[in-house]
Design a protein around this motif. Structure first.
Motif, PDB file in Angstrom:
ATOM      1  N   GLU A  61       0.830  -1.211   0.000  1.00 40.64           N
ATOM      2  CA  GLU A  61       0.000   0.000   0.000  1.00 40.64           C
ATOM      3  C   GLU A  61       0.861   1.256   0.000  1.00 40.64           C
ATOM      4  O   GLU A  61       0.576   2.228  -0.707  1.00 40.64           O
ATOM      5  CB  GLU A  61      -0.922  -0.010   1.222  1.00 40.64           C
ATOM      6  CG  GLU A  61      -1.855   1.187   1.289  1.00 40.64           C
ATOM      7  CD  GLU A  61      -2.704   1.197   2.542  1.00 40.64           C
ATOM      8  OE1 GLU A  61      -3.242   2.279   2.878  1.00 40.64           O
ATOM      9  OE2 GLU A  61      -2.825   0.136   3.197  1.00 40.64           O
ATOM     10  N   TRP A  62       1.939   1.225   0.787  1.00 40.55           N
ATOM     11  CA  TRP A  62       2.840   2.378   0.841  1.00 40.55           C
ATOM     12  C   TRP A  62       3.509   2.609  -0.504  1.00 40.55           C
ATOM     13  O   TRP A  62       3.569   3.736  -1.007  1.00 40.55           O
ATOM     14  CB  TRP A  62       3.883   2.166   1.936  1.00 40.55           C
ATOM     15  CG  TRP A  62       5.000   3.168   1.913  1.00 40.55           C
ATOM     16  CD1 TRP A  62       4.894   4.523   2.096  1.00 40.55           C
ATOM     17  CD2 TRP A  62       6.380   2.899   1.657  1.00 40.55           C
ATOM     18  NE1 TRP A  62       6.131   5.112   1.985  1.00 40.55           N
ATOM     19  CE2 TRP A  62       7.060   4.141   1.718  1.00 40.55           C
ATOM     20  CE3 TRP A  62       7.109   1.729   1.403  1.00 40.55           C
ATOM     21  CZ2 TRP A  62       8.433   4.244   1.517  1.00 40.55           C
ATOM     22  CZ3 TRP A  62       8.479   1.825   1.210  1.00 40.55           C
ATOM     23  CH2 TRP A  62       9.125   3.077   1.265  1.00 40.55           C
ATOM     24  N   ARG A  63       4.010   1.545  -1.126  1.00 44.19           N
ATOM     25  CA  ARG A  63       4.666   1.679  -2.426  1.00 44.19           C
ATOM     26  C   ARG A  63       3.683   2.178  -3.483  1.00 44.19           C
ATOM     27  O   ARG A  63       4.035   2.994  -4.338  1.00 44.19           O
ATOM     28  CB  ARG A  63       5.260   0.338  -2.851  1.00 44.19           C
ATOM     29  CG  ARG A  63       6.408  -0.154  -2.006  1.00 44.19           C
ATOM     30  CD  ARG A  63       7.599   0.771  -2.064  1.00 44.19           C
ATOM     31  NE  ARG A  63       8.130   0.876  -3.428  1.00 44.19           N
ATOM     32  CZ  ARG A  63       9.108   1.704  -3.784  1.00 44.19           C
ATOM     33  NH1 ARG A  63       9.637   2.510  -2.875  1.00 44.19           N
ATOM     34  NH2 ARG A  63       9.534   1.739  -5.034  1.00 44.19           N
ATOM     35  N   ALA A  64       2.446   1.696  -3.419  1.00 44.11           N
ATOM     36  CA  ALA A  64       1.432   2.145  -4.375  1.00 44.11           C
ATOM     37  C   ALA A  64       1.148   3.636  -4.207  1.00 44.11           C
ATOM     38  O   ALA A  64       0.957   4.356  -5.204  1.00 44.11           O
ATOM     39  CB  ALA A  64       0.152   1.332  -4.198  1.00 44.11           C
ATOM     40  N   SER A  65       1.147   4.101  -2.968  1.00 48.32           N
ATOM     41  CA  SER A  65       0.891   5.525  -2.727  1.00 48.32           C
ATOM     42  C   SER A  65       2.039   6.380  -3.253  1.00 48.32           C
ATOM     43  O   SER A  65       1.824   7.489  -3.755  1.00 48.32           O
ATOM     44  CB  SER A  65       0.686   5.783  -1.232  1.00 48.32           C
ATOM     45  OG  SER A  65       1.879   5.596  -0.497  1.00 48.32           O
ATOM     46  N   LEU A  66       3.266   5.863  -3.172  1.00 50.06           N
ATOM     47  CA  LEU A  66       4.408   6.598  -3.710  1.00 50.06           C
ATOM     48  C   LEU A  66       4.309   6.734  -5.221  1.00 50.06           C
ATOM     49  O   LEU A  66       4.573   7.798  -5.798  1.00 50.06           O
ATOM     50  CB  LEU A  66       5.715   5.883  -3.352  1.00 50.06           C
ATOM     51  CG  LEU A  66       6.141   5.862  -1.876  1.00 50.06           C
ATOM     52  CD1 LEU A  66       7.462   5.118  -1.716  1.00 50.06           C
ATOM     53  CD2 LEU A  66       6.268   7.282  -1.312  1.00 50.06           C
ATOM     54  N   GLN A  89       1.544   6.622  -6.960  1.00 50.99           N
ATOM     55  CA  GLN A  89       0.416   7.515  -7.249  1.00 50.99           C
ATOM     56  C   GLN A  89       0.838   8.971  -7.108  1.00 50.99           C
ATOM     57  O   GLN A  89       0.492   9.815  -7.932  1.00 50.99           O
ATOM     58  CB  GLN A  89      -0.751   7.197  -6.309  1.00 50.99           C
ATOM     59  CG  GLN A  89      -2.011   7.983  -6.605  1.00 50.99           C
ATOM     60  CD  GLN A  89      -3.166   7.564  -5.704  1.00 50.99           C
ATOM     61  OE1 GLN A  89      -2.969   6.954  -4.662  1.00 50.99           O
ATOM     62  NE2 GLN A  89      -4.378   7.888  -6.116  1.00 50.99           N
ATOM     63  N   ASP A  90       1.592   9.254  -6.046  1.00 52.97           N
ATOM     64  CA  ASP A  90       2.072  10.625  -5.835  1.00 52.97           C
ATOM     65  C   ASP A  90       3.009  11.053  -6.962  1.00 52.97           C
ATOM     66  O   ASP A  90       2.971  12.199  -7.413  1.00 52.97           O
ATOM     67  CB  ASP A  90       2.792  10.733  -4.499  1.00 52.97           C
ATOM     68  CG  ASP A  90       1.852  10.596  -3.304  1.00 52.97           C
ATOM     69  OD1 ASP A  90       0.642  10.719  -3.511  1.00 52.97           O
ATOM     70  OD2 ASP A  90       2.343  10.344  -2.190  1.00 52.97           O
ATOM     71  N   ALA A  91       3.857  10.123  -7.419  1.00 55.74           N
ATOM     72  CA  ALA A  91       4.796  10.444  -8.494  1.00 55.74           C
ATOM     73  C   ALA A  91       4.067  10.742  -9.785  1.00 55.74           C
ATOM     74  O   ALA A  91       4.411  11.685 -10.518  1.00 55.74           O
ATOM     75  CB  ALA A  91       5.776   9.280  -8.688  1.00 55.74           C
ATOM     76  N   HIS A  92       3.032   9.964 -10.088  1.00 55.65           N
ATOM     77  CA  HIS A  92       2.257  10.207 -11.301  1.00 55.65           C
ATOM     78  C   HIS A  92       1.451  11.474 -11.193  1.00 55.65           C
ATOM     79  O   HIS A  92       1.277  12.206 -12.171  1.00 55.65           O
ATOM     80  CB  HIS A  92       1.335   9.002 -11.569  1.00 55.65           C
ATOM     81  CG  HIS A  92       2.076   7.766 -11.963  1.00 55.65           C
ATOM     82  ND1 HIS A  92       1.557   6.491 -11.756  1.00 55.65           N
ATOM     83  CD2 HIS A  92       3.290   7.582 -12.528  1.00 55.65           C
ATOM     84  CE1 HIS A  92       2.427   5.601 -12.204  1.00 55.65           C
ATOM     85  NE2 HIS A  92       3.481   6.244 -12.666  1.00 55.65           N
ATOM     86  N   GLY A  93       0.985  11.761  -9.973  1.00 48.11           N
ATOM     87  CA  GLY A  93       0.213  12.991  -9.764  1.00 48.11           C
ATOM     88  C   GLY A  93       1.062  14.227  -9.926  1.00 48.11           C
ATOM     89  O   GLY A  93       0.593  15.293 -10.381  1.00 48.11           O
ATOM     90  N   ALA A  94       2.360  14.102  -9.557  1.00 50.36           N
ATOM     91  CA  ALA A  94       3.268  15.237  -9.686  1.00 50.36           C
ATOM     92  C   ALA A  94       3.599  15.505 -11.149  1.00 50.36           C
ATOM     93  O   ALA A  94       3.972  16.600 -11.532  1.00 50.36           O
ATOM     94  CB  ALA A  94       4.544  14.966  -8.901  1.00 50.36           C
TER      95      ALA A  94
END
Length: 242
Positions: free
Chosen positions: A230-235, A237-242
């Motif tokens: 879950e933590w890796r997935a959130s990272l 997601q944040d990278a793609h959002g940036a």
């Protein structure tokens, strides 16, 4: 962050949570000592891992190493003798009639913190740090915030001296615990936790998974694995959002 001048005693098993709590304490307090317990646990290998984790923390993070004081290990074999649970006996891990898993060791955290407070009093420490959590957990009643707050009051009254019980993971998910480790020590701390800590209830080191060593199936491994994913997935997601 300004350093708190107090001395803290961290309940340190050598697992992911207690290692994250140790880093958290080293970031905050002027001096930190560690305390482990040998209660005949099935995953006794954690007692060996904890010394390696301490050494690696001091080596890789010298600004923490200068704060890291003595380690203490207490023999609580009597707890294992009266527990009759899957953490001290060779038996399958399953739910009991009361809804708790049979990995629950009755009174464990109550005893741990009482002994920790006794040691802290003698060592002129006034802060106890534990990795108890009531978010991603198995429902253990001695991991709940209300239990720990009540115990803090009882310990302070019984010792005649203020004793603070800090539980930095209390309201964090396992994914958020991974994120906290990264904030505290970056990728180096995450890698240290993955390589050197031990969480598996069955005491298996085995192959090195991306989330660490373990059987991969017991409740402790399943929680650690899911939190890491879950933590890796959130990272990502944040990278793609940036």
């Amino acid at each position: 962050m300004m350093s708190d001048p107090r001395t803290a005693v961290v309940l340190f098993s050598g697992g992911q949570d207690s290692t994250t709590c140790l880093a958290w304490a080293l970031e905050r307090f002027a001096r930190v000592e560690t305390l482990g317990f040998d209660y005949g646990q099935r995953h006794r290998i954690e007692l060996d891992c904890r010394l390696t984790v301490r050494d690696e923390l001091a080596r890789q993070f010298p600004h923490w190493g200068v704060k890291l004081g003595e380690d203490h290990l207490l023999d609580l074999a009597l707890l294992g003798q009266i527990s009759d649970c899957a953490l001290t006996d060779e038996r399958a891990i399953e739910l009991q009639a009361n809804g708790l898993p049979n990995t629950f060791v009755p009174g464990r955290n109550l005893l741990f913190l009482t002994f920790a407070a006794t040691l802290a009093y003698r060592r002129s420490a006034s802060v106890l740090v534990g990795g108890m959590c009531e978010t991603d957990y198995s429902g253990y009643p001695d991991c709940r915030d209300n239990t720990l707050k009540a115990l803090q009051v009882a310990l302070s009254l019984g010792l005649g001296a203020p004793m603070t019980v800090e539980t930095p993971l209390m309201f964090l998910t396992k994914a958020q615990t991974w994120a906290l480790a990264e904030r505290l020590g970056g990728a180096a701390l995450v890698d240290l936790i993955g390589e050197h800590t031990h969480t598996c209830y069955l005491g298996e080191r085995g192959a090195r998974h991306d989330w660490g060593h373990g059987c991969g199936h017991c409740p402790a491994c399943a929680l650690r694995r899911a939190g890491y994913a879950e933590w890796r997935a959130s990272l990502l997601q944040d990278a793609h959002g940036a």
